[in-house]
Design an enzyme around this catalytic site. Structure first.
Site, short mmCIF file in Angstrom:
data_model
loop_
_atom_site.label_atom_id
_atom_site.label_comp_id
_atom_site.label_asym_id
_atom_site.label_seq_id
_atom_site.Cartn_x
_atom_site.Cartn_y
_atom_site.Cartn_z
N LYS A 71 45.42 45.94 43.13
CA LYS A 71 46.79 45.73 42.65
C LYS A 71 47.05 47.16 41.87
CE LYS A 71 48.15 43.08 38.61
NZ LYS A 71 48.22 42.60 38.06
N GLU A 73 36.40 52.46 41.74
CA GLU A 73 35.63 52.25 42.91
C GLU A 73 36.30 52.00 44.11
OE1 GLU A 73 35.35 51.35 39.79
OE2 GLU A 73 33.32 49.56 39.16
N GLY A 116 44.82 39.89 38.83
CA GLY A 116 43.99 39.70 40.08
C GLY A 116 43.70 38.91 40.33
N ARG A 117 42.74 38.23 39.37
CA ARG A 117 41.90 37.00 40.11
C ARG A 117 42.36 35.74 40.56
NH1 ARG A 117 41.86 38.73 34.59
NH2 ARG A 117 42.07 36.84 32.96
N GLU A 159 36.38 35.90 33.24
CA GLU A 159 37.51 36.91 33.15
C GLU A 159 38.76 36.75 32.60
OE1 GLU A 159 37.58 41.16 35.59
OE2 GLU A 159 40.12 40.07 35.83
N HIS A 185 15.89 23.78 44.88
CA HIS A 185 14.37 24.30 45.26
C HIS A 185 14.12 25.31 43.87
CE1 HIS A 185 13.43 21.52 48.20
NE2 HIS A 185 14.69 21.79 48.25
N LYS A 233 35.02 50.61 31.52
CA LYS A 233 35.85 52.49 32.13
C LYS A 233 35.84 53.72 31.38
CE LYS A 233 37.71 48.46 35.12
NZ LYS A 233 39.89 47.99 35.01
O1 LIG Z 1 42.72 45.16 41.78
P1 LIG Z 1 42.66 46.18 40.97
O2 LIG Z 1 43.45 46.85 40.32
O3 LIG Z 1 42.20 47.09 41.80
O4 LIG Z 1 41.38 45.89 39.98
C1 LIG Z 1 40.38 44.97 40.27
C2 LIG Z 1 39.85 44.63 39.86
O5 LIG Z 1 40.01 45.42 38.35
C3 LIG Z 1 39.51 43.78 37.38
O6 LIG Z 1 40.94 44.72 36.16
C4 LIG Z 1 38.74 44.49 36.61
O7 LIG Z 1 38.45 45.31 36.63
C5 LIG Z 1 39.57 43.08 37.69
O8 LIG Z 1 40.51 42.76 36.62
C6 LIG Z 1 40.61 43.03 38.97
O9 LIG Z 1 40.88 41.90 39.70
#
Ligand SMILES: O=P(O)(O)OC[C@H]1O[C@](O)(CO)[C@@H](O)[C@@H]1O
Length: 556
Positions: free
Chosen positions: A210, A216, A275-276, A361, A392, A520
């Site tokens: 987003k 990452e 995002g979620r 979240e 189980h 972060k």
């Molecule tokens: O889509 P992006 O901006 O890379 O963010 C990834 C995820 O990181 C977050 O902002 C949390 O760190 C989430 O809310 C989001 O889904």
């Protein structure tokens, strides 16, 4: 809506009444279901294709009516309507919350901050569908002219969990000869493993972010770009290679261009999609390619069905409202801390992981949206595993432990794979075995087994306590005919709206996520110390210095 503060739920008459009802609450589910023949039919609701049985929850008509009164007193319906109308209910980020607009039909109308949201959504959808068709048909090729066989989605959190979950869930709908992989973790093992065995000539990367600023995702995208350029046959032009093998999904198209991806091959979305809450935006591009535009459109239609149900069904018949309120009852009045989600469907094995982000979240907040501290519990811990595997592993605690764990059981009448076990002259439909377990577990949890029943089986007296089941363990059963794209859309939207209802009662902003920022920032500040900068290391607390020291001593 954004101008006025939330109602403190504890100040309402309904909250006080619920507290009185909860005091010494000792509803007995055996008696309750046996004594009232109308209870089960009254507590069995329908929403779209979902058949939802609330009857094995720990509540009665008095609690039910008071929970609905609580929703009225805190203004859940007003807040819901404000969300659907595009008001800025994400107060801390001053944004509309309009994932529901992602699944509006093309002939609907909705203007957000002066923009025609429906036209925008369908423009991007149309481009994503057209692109997916080109990949699926083989018209879109890699730089050496070979058709795409593997799509790698690079993203994390909401840019990963939804697409992975749905890719797994809709496996029977995938196109043969095309598969997806998902790289999310900054642990280099993730990219290392997922790139292993890939043919660069037939691989397409989708960078899904987003913000297009996530450490990452950008790191993994660079790793994948370097891997691609290194492994393509000699002579491939790097710019052409990136153009043919990399596309992006983001709200930040300028950053996409900076990364070197042609914005003609980028698919946008909007800051009013959290995002979620974004798996049904272009973030689902890997899924569109895997299952095809028609099935993706069915998924969106399923979401929309649940949106309409939530928006228009009367309170007593409104499944997300009722389930969300029951979760408030368990969390704030009966002392539950966690909530199990137990799909009796192997294809939903990533559903609990998906729900972890969606629910925690969203509702893991300690202040209301006006900044005031909450004086009550919020945010259940959602967790789970598919049945019967969970039986189980951890069901022991749910059946006989000291904690109250409300659980949602999910099952489908028709299996994805119909298999028959032929043995000893008998043919057993294996899906029947699965469903027998599904029914049996909710029965055992609700009704337990009394000491007298255990004794009647001839169990020695000293073992009777250990073999007694207290019962009165609450469950909701959700069934549907089959796990189709439409049903998956309904299920996801159901949990989105359950999460909304809980957040609305608690008066919190379910759409921001400031709690992920501090870690972060610190990671950025610490990084030089991890690389050996003694000055930065010495500025850390003693525990962190000691841990970094251990790492430095053992890194080679
Ligand atoms: O889509 P992006 O901006 O890379 O963010 C990834 C995820 O990181 C977050 O902002 C949390 O760190 C989430 O809310 C989001 O889904």
């Amino acid at each position: 809506m954004s101008g006025s503060g939330p109602v403190d739920p504890t100040s309402t008459g309904a909250w006080a009444q619920l507290a009185r009802l909860a005091d010494g609450y000792d509803l007995d589910l055996r008696r309750h279901l046996a004594d009232d023949p109308d209870w089960v039919p009254h507590q069995t609701l329908r929403a779209g294709d979902l058949f939802v049985d609330l009857s094995k929850n720990l509540f009665d008509d008095g609690v039910d009516a008071t929970l609905l009164r609580l929703a009225d007193e805190v203004g859940v319906a007003e807040r819901r309507d404000a969300m659907f109308a595009g008001e800025h209910i994400n107060v801390t980020e001053d944004r509309a919350v309009l994932h529901t607009a992602l699944r509006l039909p093309a002939d609907a109308s909705l203007t957000v901050d002066g923009q025609d949201a429906v036209a925008d959504v369908h423009e991007v959808l149309g481009r994503a569908y057209a692109f997916a068709e080109r990949v699926r048909s083989g018209e879109w090729t890699g730089v050496t002219g070979r058709r795409i066989e593997t799509v790698v989605n690079i993203g994390i959190g909401g840019s990963d969990l939804g697409p992975v979950m749905a890719y797994e869930a809709l496996e029977p709908y995938r196109q043969d000869g095309l598969s997806c992989r998902f790289i999310s973790n900054i642990d280099p093992t993730d990219a290392g493993q997922k790139l292993t065995g890939l043919d660069p000539e037939t691989t397409l990367f989708i960078v899904s972010s987003k913000t297009f600023g996530t450490l990452e995702t950008l790191t993994n995208a660079r790793l994948c770009k370097a891997w691609l350029l290194e492994h393509l046959p000699a002579g491939s032009d790097p710019a052409d290679a990136v153009a043919q093998h990399f596309v992006a999904v983001s709200t930040a198209l300028d950053k996409v261009a900076d990364f070197g991806i042609d914005t003609d091959n980028a698919f946008g979305f909007w800051d009013w999609v959290g995002g979620r809450y974004s798996m049904d935006s272009a973030i689902g591009l890997s899924l569109v390619i895997a299952i095809g535009p028609d099935h993706f459109a069915d998924l969106l239609a399923g979401f929309h069905t649940m949106d309409e149900h939530f928006r228009t069904a009367p309170p007593a018949a409104n499944v997300p409202l009722r389930m969300g309120l029951l979760n408030v009852w368990y969390t704030n009045f009966l002392g539950a801390h966690t909530h199990a989600v137990l799909p009796y469907a192997q294809l939903l094995h990533r559903f609990p992981a998906y729900l972890q982000q969606l629910t925690m979240e969203s509702n893991g907040k300690g202040v209301r949206w006006d900044g005031a501290a909450v004086g009550y519990e919020t945010g259940e811990v959602f967790w789970g595993e598919p049945g019967t595997n969970g039986q189980h592993a951890f069901y022991q605690l749910i059946h006989q432990g000291t904690r109250l764990v409300p659980a949602d059981f999910i099952a489908f009448a028709r299996p994805a794979y119909a298999l028959v076990d032929d043995h000893d002259g008998e043919s057993v439909d294996v899906h029947e075995l699965l469903l027998a377990n599904f029914f049996a577990q909710t029965q055992a949890l609700a009704f337990g087994k009394t000491a007298d029943e255990v004794r009647a089986e001839g169990v020695p007296e000293e073992l009777v306590p250990a073999r007694t089941f207290p019962g009165n363990r609450p469950t909701t059963s959700i069934m549907a005919p089959a796990l189709t794209p439409a049903v998956l859309g309904q299920l996801v939207a159901l949990y989105e709206h359950i999460t909304f209802v809980q957040g609305a009662v608690w008066g919190i902003d379910s759409f921001d996520q400031w709690g992920v920022e501090l870690g972060k920032q610190l990671a950025q500040q610490l990084r030089p110390a991890v690389s050996g900068d003694a000055d930065v290391a010495s500025q850390q607390d003693r525990s962190t210095q000691s841990l970094i020291g251990y790492y430095q001593e053992n890194r080679h």
